[in-house]
Write a protein that holds these residues in place. Structure first.
Motif, PDB file in Angstrom:
ATOM      1  N   ASN A 117      18.789  46.252  81.706  1.00 33.40           N
ATOM      2  CA  ASN A 117      17.842  46.745  82.570  1.00 33.40           C
ATOM      3  C   ASN A 117      16.770  47.480  81.522  1.00 33.40           C
ATOM      4  O   ASN A 117      15.583  47.440  82.028  1.00 33.40           O
ATOM      5  CB  ASN A 117      18.286  47.705  83.358  1.00 33.40           C
ATOM      6  N   LEU A 118      17.272  47.850  80.608  1.00 29.97           N
ATOM      7  CA  LEU A 118      15.951  48.578  79.516  1.00 29.97           C
ATOM      8  C   LEU A 118      15.533  47.197  78.708  1.00 29.97           C
ATOM      9  O   LEU A 118      16.105  46.525  78.296  1.00 29.97           O
ATOM     10  CB  LEU A 118      16.609  49.430  78.559  1.00 29.97           C
ATOM     11  N   LEU A 119      14.245  47.521  78.521  1.00 24.93           N
ATOM     12  CA  LEU A 119      13.407  46.526  77.671  1.00 24.93           C
ATOM     13  C   LEU A 119      14.250  46.093  76.241  1.00 24.93           C
ATOM     14  O   LEU A 119      14.164  44.886  76.186  1.00 24.93           O
ATOM     15  CB  LEU A 119      12.001  46.720  77.708  1.00 24.93           C
ATOM     16  N   LEU A 171      15.136  54.579  81.778  1.00 23.07           N
ATOM     17  CA  LEU A 171      15.119  53.695  82.978  1.00 23.07           C
ATOM     18  C   LEU A 171      14.600  53.986  84.140  1.00 23.07           C
ATOM     19  O   LEU A 171      13.392  53.195  84.720  1.00 23.07           O
ATOM     20  CB  LEU A 171      16.672  53.516  83.193  1.00 23.07           C
ATOM     21  N   ASP A 172      14.551  55.263  84.390  1.00 20.18           N
ATOM     22  CA  ASP A 172      13.800  55.750  85.850  1.00 20.18           C
ATOM     23  C   ASP A 172      12.313  55.584  85.599  1.00 20.18           C
ATOM     24  O   ASP A 172      11.723  55.723  86.689  1.00 20.18           O
ATOM     25  CB  ASP A 172      14.420  56.956  86.209  1.00 20.18           C
ATOM     26  N   LYS A 173      11.850  56.107  84.533  1.00 16.55           N
ATOM     27  CA  LYS A 173      10.336  56.272  84.157  1.00 16.55           C
ATOM     28  C   LYS A 173       9.736  55.101  83.516  1.00 16.55           C
ATOM     29  O   LYS A 173       8.889  55.079  83.208  1.00 16.55           O
ATOM     30  CB  LYS A 173      10.105  57.401  83.554  1.00 16.55           C
ATOM     31  N   GLY A 174      10.432  53.818  83.413  1.00 21.02           N
ATOM     32  CA  GLY A 174      10.016  52.936  82.688  1.00 21.02           C
ATOM     33  C   GLY A 174       9.589  52.895  81.356  1.00 21.02           C
ATOM     34  O   GLY A 174       8.569  52.319  80.908  1.00 21.02           O
ATOM     35  N   GLU A 197       8.609  62.388  75.390  1.00 14.43           N
ATOM     36  CA  GLU A 197       8.117  61.321  75.983  1.00 14.43           C
ATOM     37  C   GLU A 197       6.638  60.796  75.621  1.00 14.43           C
ATOM     38  O   GLU A 197       6.114  59.716  75.950  1.00 14.43           O
ATOM     39  CB  GLU A 197       7.975  61.715  77.492  1.00 14.43           C
ATOM     40  N   ASN A 223       9.416  51.906  77.758  1.00 11.43           N
ATOM     41  CA  ASN A 223       9.707  50.743  77.219  1.00 11.43           C
ATOM     42  C   ASN A 223       9.644  50.802  75.914  1.00 11.43           C
ATOM     43  O   ASN A 223       8.906  50.374  75.161  1.00 11.43           O
ATOM     44  CB  ASN A 223       9.000  49.413  77.821  1.00 11.43           C
TER      45      ASN A 223
END
Length: 367
Positions: free
Chosen positions: A293-295, A261-264, A235, A266
């Motif tokens: 939904n993912l960038l 997705l859950d932690k944004g 991460e 990008n």
């Protein structure tokens, strides 16, 4: 001929009896008393001597990976024994490298606690726990791949990193007379600490896969322990991500994608997934949802042997072919792979050819 058969039978019988006598003598006659196990120079256990180091640790809720149940046939339960382990046994040699032996690494299932011991294990193993759960969902994703959701029922919550695995227990069942653990990657997001999702393929003759596919049903109670593993999402990195999986290798990649997705998170990410034919593809709706939904995420499935009836209009070939076609060259990338040993090896070559350094290629290899 009859005399030869009788002789062989007598010798085999004597050998079996001697083995039983030696085992009983070790358990009931040899009294080693209480022994101390010092772990990481910090934690001290007092255990009954004579048992294996693995079982002694498990009885104190310290779980070391062991897929074979302590039979010395998987090589997973390695730990460093600084003192008190005795000589390396013949049953360990095929699982220990020269570096292992030089650094006092042993198979904990083969080492008996006959004297005080000083050992070193990874600190993260102190976070491994045993869980009781119920099968909340059990459904077929393909003819040979099953999806399970195991809801924890003993009041605990599980904390894991996206990409790690648990060990599921198969109890005795018709055709299998003993308990067996096997490792399976968690397929769910880390935000869900009350259950784990698993994706398990059927292997002919596999003890645990037979249990899952032939005997396990929704509502059944199960046990598992974990988490384990050093394959997980970094991460802290902001590099472009390349994900590659085939079959049940989907599991840890799915967990990583839901983590993003859950932690944004990008980051640009491309997921190459390989299958034989169209019926071997699964979770396509989820992949579409993640793309939406993912960038900056792209899912690229490819079929190595599509059937005429598949009417497949996507990529044909192995995942390495898709990597060669779609992945741009450049060093500012890191890769996450999950699949068989041959798939991992060929994919590493393909990624290195695109300029990704090998030390940024992380993988979970299964047999």
């Amino acid at each position: 001929m009859l005399n030869i058969i009788i002789t062989i039978a007598v010798i085999s019988g004597i050998a079996t009896i001697l083995a039983i006598i030696l085992s009983l003598a070790d358990v009931y006659i040899a009294d080693y008393g209480e022994k101390k196990i010092i772990i990481n120079k910090d934690k001290e256990l007092v255990v009954d001597g004579g048992n294996s180091l693995l079982s002694s640790l498990i009885s104190n809720d310290i779980f070391i990976p062991s897929a074979c149940g302590g039979k010395g046939s998987c090589g997973y339960c390695k730990c460093t024994i600084n003192s008190g382990g005795g000589p390396v046994l013949a049953t360990e040699l095929s699982y220990l490298t020269e570096d292992d032996i030089a650094n006092n690494v042993r198979l904990s299932c083969q080492v008996k606690v006959k004297e005080d011991m000083d050992i070193t294990i990874p600190e993260e193993l102190f976070n491994v726990k045993q869980y009781k759960a119920v099968v909340e969902i059990a459904k077929d994703l393909t003819p040979k791949i099953k999806y399970l959701r195991l809801r924890i029922t003993d009041g605990q919550q599980i904390s894991f990193k996206a990409g790690q695995y648990i060990q599921l227990l198969a109890p005795p069942y018709p055709g299998n007379q003993e308990e067996v653990y096997r490792a399976y990657s968690v397929a769910s997001s880390t935000k869900n600490n009350n259950f784990v999702d698993l994706i398990i393929g059927y292997v002919e003759g596999g003890i645990l896969t037979t249990y899952v596919h032939k005997h396990l049903s929704q509502g059944d109670e199960v046990s598992f322990n974990g988490p384990y593993g050093d394959f997980y999402l970094d991460e802290e990195s902001d590099r472009e991500m390349v994900m590659v999986a085939v079959g049940t290798g989907m599991a840890p990649i799915r967990s990583i994608l839901y983590e993003m997705l859950d932690k944004g998170i990008n980051r640009k990410a491309t997921y190459f997934f390989g299958a034989r034919c169209k019926e071997d593809l699964f979770m396509l709706e989820e992949m579409e949802m993640l793309q939406n939904n993912l960038l900056d995420f792209m899912y690229i499935p490819s079929l190595s042997r599509p059937l005429e009836t598949d009417n497949w209009e996507g990529d044909v070939g192995r995942v390495t072919d898709a990597i060669a076609e779609y992945l741009s060259e450049g060093e500012n990338k890191e890769a996450y792979l999950c699949g068989s040993a041959p798939m991992i090896e060929s994919t590493i070559k393909a990624l290195k050819a695109k300029g990704i350094p090998e030390d940024r290629i992380y993988y979970d290899k299964f047999d």
